[in-house]
Design a protein around this motif. Structure first.
Motif, PDB file in Angstrom:
ATOM      1  N   MET A   1       0.859  -1.193   0.000  1.00 53.51           N
ATOM      2  CA  MET A   1       0.000   0.000   0.000  1.00 53.51           C
ATOM      3  C   MET A   1       0.890   1.237   0.000  1.00 53.51           C
ATOM      4  N   LEU A   2       0.856   1.964  -1.102  1.00 50.71           N
ATOM      5  CA  LEU A   2       1.684   3.158  -1.259  1.00 50.71           C
ATOM      6  C   LEU A   2       0.781   4.391  -1.253  1.00 50.71           C
ATOM      7  N   ASN A   3       0.958   5.242  -0.265  1.00 51.41           N
ATOM      8  CA  ASN A   3       0.147   6.454  -0.107  1.00 51.41           C
ATOM      9  C   ASN A   3       1.008   7.703  -0.198  1.00 51.41           C
ATOM     10  N   ASN A   4       0.372   8.817  -0.504  1.00 47.20           N
ATOM     11  CA  ASN A   4       1.052  10.118  -0.623  1.00 47.20           C
ATOM     12  C   ASN A   4       2.087  10.108  -1.743  1.00 47.20           C
ATOM     13  N   MET A   5       1.768   9.398  -2.820  1.00 45.97           N
ATOM     14  CA  MET A   5       2.642   9.360  -3.986  1.00 45.97           C
ATOM     15  C   MET A   5       2.411  10.607  -4.841  1.00 45.97           C
ATOM     16  N   LEU A   6       3.459  11.135  -5.419  1.00 39.30           N
ATOM     17  CA  LEU A   6       3.307  12.260  -6.345  1.00 39.30           C
ATOM     18  C   LEU A   6       2.736  11.787  -7.674  1.00 39.30           C
ATOM     19  N   ASP A   7       3.002  10.517  -8.001  1.00 36.61           N
ATOM     20  CA  ASP A   7       2.541   9.939  -9.260  1.00 36.61           C
ATOM     21  C   ASP A   7       2.210   8.470  -9.027  1.00 36.61           C
ATOM     22  N   GLU A   8       0.936   8.122  -9.215  1.00 42.06           N
ATOM     23  CA  GLU A   8       0.515   6.733  -8.945  1.00 42.06           C
ATOM     24  C   GLU A   8       1.205   5.739  -9.880  1.00 42.06           C
ATOM     25  N   SER A   9       1.534   6.179 -11.099  1.00 39.32           N
ATOM     26  CA  SER A   9       2.149   5.256 -12.064  1.00 39.32           C
ATOM     27  C   SER A   9       3.526   4.791 -11.587  1.00 39.32           C
ATOM     28  N   THR A  10       4.264   5.670 -10.882  1.00 38.53           N
ATOM     29  CA  THR A  10       5.549   5.224 -10.332  1.00 38.53           C
ATOM     30  C   THR A  10       5.320   4.211  -9.217  1.00 38.53           C
ATOM     31  N   GLY A  11       4.188   4.356  -8.514  1.00 37.54           N
ATOM     32  CA  GLY A  11       3.836   3.385  -7.475  1.00 37.54           C
ATOM     33  C   GLY A  11       3.657   1.992  -8.044  1.00 37.54           C
ATOM     34  N   LYS A  12       3.064   1.909  -9.223  1.00 37.64           N
ATOM     35  CA  LYS A  12       2.844   0.600  -9.850  1.00 37.64           C
ATOM     36  C   LYS A  12       4.174  -0.057 -10.224  1.00 37.64           C
ATOM     37  N   LYS A  13       5.120   0.750 -10.683  1.00 40.24           N
ATOM     38  CA  LYS A  13       6.447   0.207 -11.015  1.00 40.24           C
ATOM     39  C   LYS A  13       7.144  -0.320  -9.764  1.00 40.24           C
ATOM     40  N   ILE A  14       7.001   0.398  -8.661  1.00 34.23           N
ATOM     41  CA  ILE A  14       7.589  -0.056  -7.388  1.00 34.23           C
ATOM     42  C   ILE A  14       6.935  -1.364  -6.942  1.00 34.23           C
ATOM     43  N   GLU A  15       5.600  -1.433  -7.029  1.00 33.74           N
ATOM     44  CA  GLU A  15       4.884  -2.665  -6.670  1.00 33.74           C
ATOM     45  C   GLU A  15       5.388  -3.847  -7.498  1.00 33.74           C
ATOM     46  N   ASP A  16       5.521  -3.620  -8.805  1.00 33.85           N
ATOM     47  CA  ASP A  16       5.956  -4.692  -9.697  1.00 33.85           C
ATOM     48  C   ASP A  16       7.363  -5.177  -9.337  1.00 33.85           C
ATOM     49  N   ARG A  17       8.222  -4.252  -8.997  1.00 32.16           N
ATOM     50  CA  ARG A  17       9.589  -4.631  -8.602  1.00 32.16           C
ATOM     51  C   ARG A  17       9.582  -5.417  -7.290  1.00 32.16           C
ATOM     52  N   LEU A  18       8.776  -4.994  -6.346  1.00 27.26           N
ATOM     53  CA  LEU A  18       8.683  -5.697  -5.055  1.00 27.26           C
ATOM     54  C   LEU A  18       8.135  -7.117  -5.253  1.00 27.26           C
ATOM     55  N   VAL A  19       7.081  -7.244  -6.049  1.00 27.86           N
ATOM     56  CA  VAL A  19       6.477  -8.582  -6.275  1.00 27.86           C
ATOM     57  C   VAL A  19       7.430  -9.468  -7.058  1.00 27.86           C
ATOM     58  N   THR A  20       8.182  -8.890  -7.979  1.00 31.69           N
ATOM     59  CA  THR A  20       9.170  -9.673  -8.747  1.00 31.69           C
ATOM     60  C   THR A  20      10.237 -10.249  -7.819  1.00 31.69           C
ATOM     61  N   ILE A  21      10.631  -9.483  -6.813  1.00 30.35           N
ATOM     62  CA  ILE A  21      11.589 -10.004  -5.811  1.00 30.35           C
ATOM     63  C   ILE A  21      10.997 -11.246  -5.125  1.00 30.35           C
ATOM     64  N   LEU A  22       9.701 -11.163  -4.782  1.00 32.38           N
ATOM     65  CA  LEU A  22       9.024 -12.305  -4.141  1.00 32.38           C
ATOM     66  C   LEU A  22       8.955 -13.502  -5.087  1.00 32.38           C
ATOM     67  N   ALA A  23       8.640 -13.225  -6.356  1.00 34.24           N
ATOM     68  CA  ALA A  23       8.483 -14.304  -7.339  1.00 34.24           C
ATOM     69  C   ALA A  23       9.794 -15.048  -7.579  1.00 34.24           C
ATOM     70  N   ASN A  24      10.893 -14.377  -7.401  1.00 35.37           N
ATOM     71  CA  ASN A  24      12.210 -14.981  -7.668  1.00 35.37           C
ATOM     72  C   ASN A  24      12.795 -15.737  -6.468  1.00 35.37           C
ATOM     73  N   GLN A  25      12.023 -15.831  -5.400  1.00 37.20           N
ATOM     74  CA  GLN A  25      12.534 -16.548  -4.218  1.00 37.20           C
ATOM     75  C   GLN A  25      12.525 -18.052  -4.451  1.00 37.20           C
TER      76      GLN A  25
END
Length: 456
Positions: A432-456
């Motif tokens: 959950m990312l709040n107070n973002m200046l740009d929601e689209s950058t939030g989606k890129k961060i989410e994708d990177r975080l989930v990719t870390i999980l997927a590669n475990q």
């Protein structure tokens, strides 16, 4: 994994000044594996729908359907209905023009050719409050902020209830007005077309806007010749009258003449059902609801739960049921602020740890396969599979292996669901990312975080 996650959260410049709540659990034990501000209350956006879907499945059940009825309290003599015809909505968010056509055909097959009375729309199954408590004024004319009514209609099988689809494409030659097509075709909305076709290298600047409290849609701007069409979905004013207008058209198409007017009211107790329409079951409805993140479906489910359990189709009663049902999964609703079923409110607040707790608990419910299959699937192009994740996480470690609900409102981006890592043991996550200046950058961060999980 922990080190990788920490590094990303601490070093990403787009998270400076923002708030990130992250919770990761084992899907087998429910044990929290990673927690970054997981108990901080944050705006969930459409992750709120995870609660609404779970409560609806628990209260209404997978096989639940919505009924729409055509009734009268008048007699039919010599092919003439000598009185009013009623169309009563009971919350079906999936009615399309073809459904009205079918009901009109069934009325014709009863031998009715004329109606010597009014066509009356009855939406009294729910209260008459059209917007949830905190819905922004700016969302009034959008499809995702459309009015809530027990009698409504959708333009296509994406089921954006209470809206019309407006397709704009350039004219044949420079200087022509643009071509406008409205679906479903009706006289319910008025189009004011001020947009013109310009040369091929001209600017494509098109605005499609509806006036407040009216159904006048104005199209302004310039459209280069040969440019690709633009589609926009616009929420209508008064979806009840919208639905009755479509039904009147369907009756006319069957040669049934109406001498009275279209109006709204309530069905008399003495009325009898002439024909009815059943929606798809909730198990199927959950797909467009969750995959495409349909706000109107969410609020209709809230009101329907209130109607079924407390006899009142209102946000107040429905949200009471939502909290009661959510608590049954062991979730601590006292740590939350819940204002609607869709997540459109900026006042909703939920901790990430409570969302992952919900996602852990629902796995043991008999309806869980339906719930899981309603979630968007990363990188799968089919819209009714990939949903709002169809163009995200397309790499080999995540395609088809992430099933999660997206969420976006201004300054907020969220993603919560399940990921199947290389190690094989499913992980539950909420980001959950709040107070973002740009929601689209939030989606890129989410994708990177989930990719870390997927590669475990």
């Amino acid at each position: 994994m922990v080190q990788q996650l920490n590094q990303l959260i601490e070093n990403d410049p787009d998270l400076k000044g923002a708030i990130a709540g992250i919770s990761i659990r084992s899907a087998v034990s429910g044990k929290i594996i990673y927690d970054h501000q997981g108990d901080i209350r944050l705006r969930p956006a459409s992750n709120m729908k995870l609660l609404t879907a779970a409560a609806a499945l628990n209260v209404l059940g997978e096989k639940y359907t919505f009924t729409t009825e055509v009734l009268t309290d008048a007699q039919v003599k010599k092919n003439t209905l000598k009185g009013n015809l009623f169309l009563k909505g009971k919350g079906d968010p999936t009615l399309i023009k073809a459904d009205f056509d079918k009901m009109a055909l069934e009325i014709k097959e009863l031998g009715i050719k004329r109606i010597k009375g009014n066509l009356v729309g009855d939406d009294s199954h729910y209260d008459d409050v059209r917007y949830s408590l905190d819905q922004p004024w700016s969302d009034e004319t959008t499809y995702y902020g459309a009015q809530i009514s027990a009698l409504t209609a959708s333009p296509t099988t994406d089921y954006d209830s209470g809206s019309v689809k407006v397709k704009v494409r350039p004219g044949i030659k420079i200087g022509d007005k643009v071509h406008v097509k409205v679906t479903p075709k009706s006289n319910y909305v008025k189009i004011v077309n001020n947009a013109v076709t310009v040369k091929e290298d001209g600017k494509k600047e098109i605005t499609i806007e509806r006036e407040h409290a009216k159904n006048t849609i104005t199209i302004e701007g310039t459209f280069p010749v040969n440019a690709k069409a633009v589609n926009e979905w616009i929420g209508v004013w008064d979806p009840t009258r919208y639905a009755i207008t479509l039904f009147k058209q369907s009756l006319a198409n069957q040669g049934i003449a109406l001498s009275g007017k279209i109006t709204t009211g309530t069905v008399p107790d003495t009325a009898k059902v002439l024909t009815s329409h059943q929606s798809m079951p909730l198990s199927e409805l959950l797909v467009p609801f969750m995959k495409l993140s349909n706000n109107v479906h969410a609020e209709i489910l809230i009101k329907e739960m209130g109607k079924v359990m407390k006899g009142e189709g209102s946000w107040e009663k429905g949200l009471d049921i939502l909290e009661t049902e959510t608590a049954k999964f062991g979730v601590n609703t006292k740590t939350m602020v819940i204002r609607d079923g869709s997540g459109i409110s900026h006042v909703n607040l939920i901790p990430a740890n409570q969302l992952t707790l919900l996602l852990f608990a629902v796995q043991k419910e008999k309806w869980f396969p339906v719930y899981l299959s309603s979630l968007p699937v990363a990188g799968v192009q089919n819209k009714m599979v990939g949903g709002s994740l169809r163009n995200r996480m397309k790499n080999s470690s995540t395609v088809g292996k992430v099933k999660a609900k997206t969420g976006t409102i201004s300054t907020v981006s969220t993603l919560s669901g399940y990921v199947s890592p290389r190690s094989g043991q499913t992980l539950i996550f909420s980001i959950m990312l709040n107070n973002m200046l740009d929601e689209s950058t939030g989606k890129k961060i989410e994708d990177r975080l989930v990719t870390i999980l997927a590669n475990q």
